[in-house]
Enzyme design. Structure first.
Site, PDB file in Angstrom:
ATOM      1  N   HIS A 190       0.839  -1.204   0.000  1.00 25.21           N
ATOM      2  CA  HIS A 190       0.000   0.000   0.000  1.00 25.21           C
ATOM      3  C   HIS A 190       0.871   1.250   0.000  1.00 25.21           C
ATOM      4  O   HIS A 190       2.030   1.204   0.411  1.00 25.21           O
ATOM      5  CB  HIS A 190      -0.875   0.038   1.266  1.00 25.21           C
ATOM      6  CG  HIS A 190      -1.935  -0.999   1.325  1.00 25.21           C
ATOM      7  ND1 HIS A 190      -2.073  -1.857   2.401  1.00 25.21           N
ATOM      8  CD2 HIS A 190      -2.918  -1.326   0.463  1.00 25.21           C
ATOM      9  CE1 HIS A 190      -3.103  -2.662   2.193  1.00 25.21           C
ATOM     10  NE2 HIS A 190      -3.636  -2.360   1.029  1.00 25.21           N
ATOM     11  N   CYS A 216      -2.012   0.654  10.052  1.00 22.94           N
ATOM     12  CA  CYS A 216      -3.004  -0.326   9.591  1.00 22.94           C
ATOM     13  C   CYS A 216      -3.991  -0.739  10.674  1.00 22.94           C
ATOM     14  O   CYS A 216      -5.100  -1.180  10.378  1.00 22.94           O
ATOM     15  CB  CYS A 216      -2.328  -1.617   9.119  1.00 22.94           C
ATOM     16  SG  CYS A 216      -1.042  -1.463   7.916  1.00 22.94           S
TER      17      CYS A 216
END
Length: 258
Positions: A163, A248
């Site tokens: 990501h 996250c």
């Protein structure tokens, strides 16, 4: 004082089955991971964040990585459509949670895919990683949701990590930080600071110059201390084995109407 809430979700007993894309799989200790998650959540609370626990998703090994399920800007929550099909069941409980918090709820629809971990907000600029789990249609739908609210959307290529926020995050003064081997195009950011460790590129802004960071980045913590910040270190080794980082494990929601 503005309300500061952090959405979190307890790790699944099946955490060790979580997806890995850019690293080799190594054994995950689920019991230790739960201890580390509890310490992470307590650290948020100690620094003035109210934790809001979303219903567990025990059948979703990656469900603890709640950041990927939603992007919030001002009072609008955009429910993601994860690029990995196995992760799509994670969003339903998160949708219920953000609706209860008073967010206006939008959705990413097929054929769009968008992971929240690909979205980095720096003031009113929203960088979105395009490459792995987020596609062009997902970027377009993010644009449609947030540009009317005053956001400026900047698409950034992501090829070296899972990501965008696996490669870069930002300091309180809006300087984007990244570990050079993993950043595709550092020139896209007006201010960019290279850091000496991969996990040093990941910070959660706790407020007051305090930076939540992984214990695996001591050299970067020293750098940030020299810059006048106060690193707050947490051990998240079991989540790092699944390409997870400090960002996250929560979705930080500041005052929705600020």
């Amino acid at each position: 004082m503005p309300s500061r809430k952090a959405l979190i979700r307890r790790p699944s007993p099946r955490l060790a089955e979580g997806l890995v894309t850019h690293i080799e799989r190594s054994p995950v200790d689920a019991a230790l991971a739960l201890e580390q998650w509890e310490t992470y959540a307590e650290t948020l609370r100690e620094h003035g964040w109210e934790t809001v626990e979303t219903e567990p998703a025990d059948d979703c090994p990656d469900g603890v990585f709640i950041e990927d399920t939603v992007v919030i800007f001002r009072n609008v929550a955009l429910i993601a459509r994860p690029g990995a099909e196995s992760r799509r069941p994670e969003t339903a409980a998160v949708e219920e949670t953000v609706a209860r918090l008073g967010c206006s709820v939008n959705w990413v629809w097929e054929p769009g895919t968008l992971d929240g971990g690909d979205v980095l907000k720096v003031g009113d600029t929203i960088y979105v990683g395009r490459g792995g789990r987020t596609n062009a249609a997902g970027v377009q739908q993010l644009r449609a949701a947030f540009e009317p609210l005053g956001a400026r959307i900047v698409a950034v290529p992501v090829t070296k990590v899972l990501h965008l926020k696996s490669a870069v995050t930002a300091l309180p003064d809006s300087t984007v930080i990244g570990y050079p081997p993993l950043v595709d195009t550092p020139t896209v950011f007006p201010r960019h600071l290279p850091v000496p460790e991969e996990s040093g590129a990941h910070v959660v802004l706790l407020g007051g110059g305090k930076l939540l960071m992984a214990a695996s980045a001591p050299k970067t913590a020293e750098l940030f201390t020299d810059l006048g910040y106060q690193p707050v270190m947490v051990d998240i080794s079991e989540f790092e084995k699944l390409e997870g980082c400090v960002t996250c494990l929560s979705v930080r929601v500041r005052d929705l109407y600020a």
